[in-house]
Design a protein around this motif. Structure first.
Motif, mmCIF file in Angstrom:
data_model
loop_
_atom_site.group_PDB
_atom_site.id
_atom_site.type_symbol
_atom_site.label_atom_id
_atom_site.label_comp_id
_atom_site.label_asym_id
_atom_site.label_seq_id
_atom_site.Cartn_x
_atom_site.Cartn_y
_atom_site.Cartn_z
ATOM 1 N N THR A 1 53.890 -12.818 26.869
ATOM 2 C CA THR A 1 55.191 -12.933 26.215
ATOM 3 C C THR A 1 56.270 -12.592 27.220
ATOM 4 N N THR A 2 56.063 -11.489 27.913
ATOM 5 C CA THR A 2 56.966 -11.153 29.007
ATOM 6 C C THR A 2 56.104 -11.042 30.256
ATOM 7 N N ILE A 3 56.733 -11.256 31.419
ATOM 8 C CA ILE A 3 55.926 -11.390 32.627
ATOM 9 C C ILE A 3 55.270 -10.084 33.037
ATOM 10 N N LYS A 4 55.674 -8.970 32.439
ATOM 11 C CA LYS A 4 55.036 -7.704 32.798
ATOM 12 C C LYS A 4 53.744 -7.467 32.030
ATOM 13 N N LYS A 5 53.623 -8.120 30.871
ATOM 14 C CA LYS A 5 52.417 -7.920 30.080
ATOM 15 C C LYS A 5 51.639 -9.233 30.018
ATOM 16 N N TYR B 1 56.354 -4.617 21.534
ATOM 17 C CA TYR B 1 57.519 -3.877 22.005
ATOM 18 C C TYR B 1 58.222 -3.126 20.881
ATOM 19 N N TYR C 1 59.860 -22.253 24.667
ATOM 20 C CA TYR C 1 60.759 -21.487 23.817
ATOM 21 C C TYR C 1 60.730 -21.832 22.338
ATOM 22 N N TYR D 1 51.034 -22.067 28.324
ATOM 23 C CA TYR D 1 50.953 -23.537 28.331
ATOM 24 C C TYR D 1 52.152 -24.123 29.065
ATOM 25 N N SER E 1 55.958 -20.317 18.521
ATOM 26 C CA SER E 1 55.735 -18.883 18.431
ATOM 27 C C SER E 1 54.294 -18.558 18.785
ATOM 28 N N GLY E 2 54.086 -17.376 19.278
ATOM 29 C CA GLY E 2 52.761 -16.967 19.735
ATOM 30 C C GLY E 2 52.752 -16.894 21.243
ATOM 31 N N SER F 1 63.629 -12.278 26.592
ATOM 32 C CA SER F 1 62.454 -12.335 27.473
ATOM 33 C C SER F 1 62.785 -11.850 28.863
ATOM 34 N N ILE G 1 62.117 -7.067 30.545
ATOM 35 C CA ILE G 1 61.263 -6.657 31.652
ATOM 36 C C ILE G 1 62.036 -5.935 32.739
ATOM 37 N N GLN H 1 50.493 -17.581 23.470
ATOM 38 C CA GLN H 1 49.792 -18.562 24.299
ATOM 39 C C GLN H 1 50.714 -19.677 24.801
ATOM 40 N N TRP H 2 51.820 -19.941 24.075
ATOM 41 C CA TRP H 2 52.669 -21.078 24.431
ATOM 42 C C TRP H 2 53.369 -20.900 25.751
ATOM 43 N N LYS H 3 53.699 -19.660 26.093
ATOM 44 C CA LYS H 3 54.384 -19.440 27.369
ATOM 45 C C LYS H 3 53.458 -19.838 28.515
ATOM 46 N N ASN I 1 55.820 -12.475 18.328
ATOM 47 C CA ASN I 1 56.055 -12.490 19.765
ATOM 48 C C ASN I 1 56.328 -11.111 20.334
ATOM 49 N N ALA J 1 49.949 -21.610 16.248
ATOM 50 C CA ALA J 1 50.585 -20.327 16.510
ATOM 51 C C ALA J 1 49.615 -19.163 16.344
ATOM 52 N N SER K 1 56.814 -22.272 12.937
ATOM 53 C CA SER K 1 57.449 -22.239 14.259
ATOM 54 C C SER K 1 58.719 -23.061 14.249
#
Lengths: 283, 442
Positions: free
Chosen positions: A40-44, B119, A243, A253, A246-247, B93, B97, A249-251, B115, B440, B401
């Motif tokens: 979801t975010t590049i750190k995790k 956090y 964007y 992809y 949701s979820g 997003s 970070i 995995q899409w990032k 999502n 999703a 979604s």
């Protein structure tokens, strides 16, 4: 002079190299890594193997947008270069006000893609509405034509400037000699002018092909990919994957698609460069 | 030779300057506006600080002011940054970070939470949670309280009552879908004589299509959920899609413009048509009140009525009331910052300054010490509820979604223009839901 350069070149290279590493190399490598992750975010990010690539290559919409983009690139590259070259030819003849026209043709380049997209959307929708045709968002064919018109309008001026520079660098002696030998205008064009502006053609086709492939702003503003993703080009498809789902995995992809996209653009422009370079002549 | 050297040096200087300038503007470019933070932000870090990534651009100014006021009163630095309209997910997003990540952000409901749940700090035992008027305004992730709703909004059909009277009706004449249809079709039949249309343009440009692909689509979903006694589903059946078609047909065939032109109409178009008296009905929400009054409309010519689609018990149907704005506290922030953020929010919903600002700028807030509101549409909603009508809840937060909404939107646009059929809408609605839900949640 020579000696000084040999001694101090690292200092001269340093600022650009640093900027290049920070702004390009590092994000690129990280992006490559992320394309193998679920995040979801590049750190995790958790490593995910090749799943993202498997999904991306099996996504029908991705392939649809690839072919749509490819067709668009071919059509716009041909149109833009032919028209820009023709205008450049016309404006290198000694006609009155050629400087004024050069400025006028170049102007559309100074406006940003999003703004242009919205302006042309209003314009084309009005025309389509008057003709009682479906609006841009309803018909992918009109969307395609609209995008082509928009890109031609925007890019012809820029390419024209490059062609003008190329044409002006041809020594007058060549053309004069050809005329004395009795060459026709057509022969001068195809035997002297075009071979001599090949470097300009190389750079212009390179720019138009990559611009066509990477087109995003204009696509987003003019059609937004409507109807139902039919006029969605590669960059917009990647953006939407990233964007509007949701979820986590899409990032991944989206990231995998972006890497595939990048490789495709590199391969295609390499082939093009090799091809046009081989036609260049020494003056 | 010398000239060349000078030129080369100049170029190097320019390029390196440009490279660094590029970096600088790049990092600032992602944030729309910044303020409220002051010099003590880093120096005072030991006591915690608040960084709120605001979702509502229209409330940016009010947030900046209240942040400044809070800092003056307590000395705790509060930074409010507002994401540009439509770019909240992107901004969040990239912001979250950073080392100085937002301590406070928002999600739009269960789907948005999916999502960001990693956090979300559990707000269960906090003073903020205890201020909520009802548990139903909290957003749960299992047992944990991941989010707290901070505004309750209503939407329905905004009516220009003056025009409605000119057409020979009053708001009380409309108590069901049949009534609405009769009135709308009568106005359309006399459109030239009256000089106005029944509905504003149901624009399907991205600035306006959410009113139909999301808000209007909520109604068939709500009635299906009611029948089945559920509050979310992995596959929608579309039992009330015929009603959805009926209301959509009514909107597009009795509007200010031809159905084929809707694809290009924007939200501003509809708002301007309504404010300038070109149409009687305008589907929108309580957040639109300020815009309409700014354009010169007064309370005595405005009212909001429920959107009747001919389903359920229409005599008991109220406005669509709910929320898609939940505050979440960043669990990755330092303990001091988390505490500072919770303190700030508690202050926002208990102090006079805070509650006044929220009531005036945001709308109804679901907290015990909420200040009263002057928003007419909110008062309409209250009157309906007091009259024993049941508000229609917001179920679009369970839509699988953004992609699903876009699919329904495209199909609605094509149907309106005649380039697509209603079957496409049904398929986007029902089949699209199943595929998107699976995509999703796999």
């Amino acid at each position: 002079m020579e000696k000084a350069i040999r001694k101090y070149w690292p200092i001269f290279v340093l600022p650009t190299l640093a900027a290049f590493c920070v702004g390009f190399i590092y994000p690129f490598v990280q992006g490559l890594y992320l394309s193998f992750c679920k995040f979801t975010t590049i750190k995790k990010a958790t490593f995910n193997g090749l799943d993202n690539y498997v999904y991306a290559l099996h996504d029908g919409e991705f392939w649809h947008s690839f072919w749509f983009t490819a067709l668009f690139t071919v059509v716009s590259t041909v149109l833009i270069n032919v028209i820009a070259f023709a205008i450049a030819l016309a404006l290198t003849n000694k006609i009155k006000g050629s400087n004024f026209f050069r400025t006028v043709f170049f102007m559309p380049n100074l406006i940003g893609g999003i703004v242009l997209g919205y302006i042309w959307q209003i314009l084309l929708n009005c025309v389509l509405s008057l003709l009682e045709k479906p609006l841009l968002a309803l018909n992918a064919t009109y969307g395609f034509i609209g995008l082509t018109i928009l890109m031609c309008w925007q890019q012809i001026g820029y390419m024209m400037i490059i062609y003008i520079a190329g044409l002006q660098s041809i020594p007058d002696d060549y053309i004069e000699a050809a005329k004395i030998d009795g060459a026709t205008t057509g022969q001068i064009l195809f035997r002297i002018k075009i071979p001599n502006v090949m470097p300009s053609i190389t750079i212009c086709t390179f720019l138009t092909i990559t611009n066509g492939f990477k087109l995003f702003d204009q696509n987003l503003a003019l059609t937004g990919g409507e109807p139902a993703h039919a006029s969605e080009m590669l960059a917009l498809n990647i953006y939407n994957t990233f964007y509007s789902r949701s979820g986590p995995q899409w990032k991944g992809y989206g990231q995998a698609k972006a890497v595939i996209f990048c490789i495709m653009v590199i391969i295609i422009s390499m082939i093009q460069l090799k091809f046009t370079k081989s036609k260049e002549v020494q003056q | 030779m010398k000239m060349k050297k000078v030129l080369a040096l100049g170029l190097v200087a320019m390029m390196s300057a440009a490279a660094f300038a590029g970096c600088g503007s790049g990092s600032d470019g992602s944030t729309a506006s910044e303020g409220g933070s002051n010099g003590t932000a880093t120096a005072d870090g030991s006591n915690g600080q608040v960084y709120y990534l605001n979702f509502k651009p229209e409330a940016d100014e009010a947030w900046q002011e209240i942040a400044k006021q809070y800092t003056e009163e307590t000395g705790v630095p509060v930074t409010v940054i507002t994401a540009a309209s439509g770019t909240y997910e992107e901004t969040l997003s990239s912001e979250i970070i950073k080392d100085e990540a937002p301590t406070l952000f928002q999600v739009n409901g269960p789907v948005g939470l999916a999502n960001w749940k990693d956090y979300c700090y559990d707000l269960k035992d906090t003073s903020l949670y205890n201020e909520l008027t009802s548990d139903s305004y909290a957003l749960y992730d299992g047992d944990a309280v991941a989010g707290i709703a901070y505004v309750i909004e209503s939407y329905g059909l905004i009516v220009n009552t003056k025009l409605l009277e000119q057409a020979g009706y009053t708001v009380d004449d409309i108590a069901s879908f049949d009534d609405l249809k009769k009135v709308a079709e009568d106005i359309t039949a006399r459109k030239d004589e009256l000089g106005f249309a029944a509905f504003t343009s149901a624009g399907m440009d991205s600035s306006s299509d959410w009113r139909f692909k999301t808000h209007l689509a909520n109604l068939p979903i709500y009635f299906e959920y009611q029948d089945k006694g559920i509050d979310s589903t992995d596959a929608i059946e579309g039992t009330y899609l015929d009603n959805y078609k009926a209301i959509w047909d009514l909107y597009i065939n009795n509007a200010t413009c031809a159905p084929a032109d809707l694809a290009g109409k924007t939200g501003d178009d509809a708002e301007n048509e309504f404010a300038s008296g070109e149409a009687v009905f305008f589907q929108n929400g309580s957040w639109e009140y300020a815009n309409l009054t700014d354009k010169g409309m007064t309370d005595d010519e405005l009212a909001m009525i429920p959107i009747y689609i001919g389903a359920g018990d229409e005599a008991k149907q109220g406005l669509c009331t709910g929320t898609e704005n939940y505050w979440c506290v960043n669990s990755e922030a330092s303990e001091e910052d988390i505490q500072a953020t919770i303190d700030f929010l508690t202050w926002m919903v208990t102090s006079e300054a805070g509650t006044n600002m929220l009531s005036e700028q945001i709308g109804v807030i679901p907290f015990k010490q909420a200040a009263d509101t002057t928003n007419l549409f909110v008062l309409n909603d209250r009157a309906y509820t007091e009259a024993g009508k049941t508000p229609v809840s917001w179920n679009f937060t369970t839509m699988p979604s953004e992609e699903w909404k876009n699919g329904v939107g495209s199909a609605l646009t094509a149907y309106a223009a005649g380039t697509g059929s209603w079957d496409d809408v049904v398929s986007a609605f029902v089949d699209g839901w199943a595929t998107e839900y699976a995509a999703a949640n796999n």
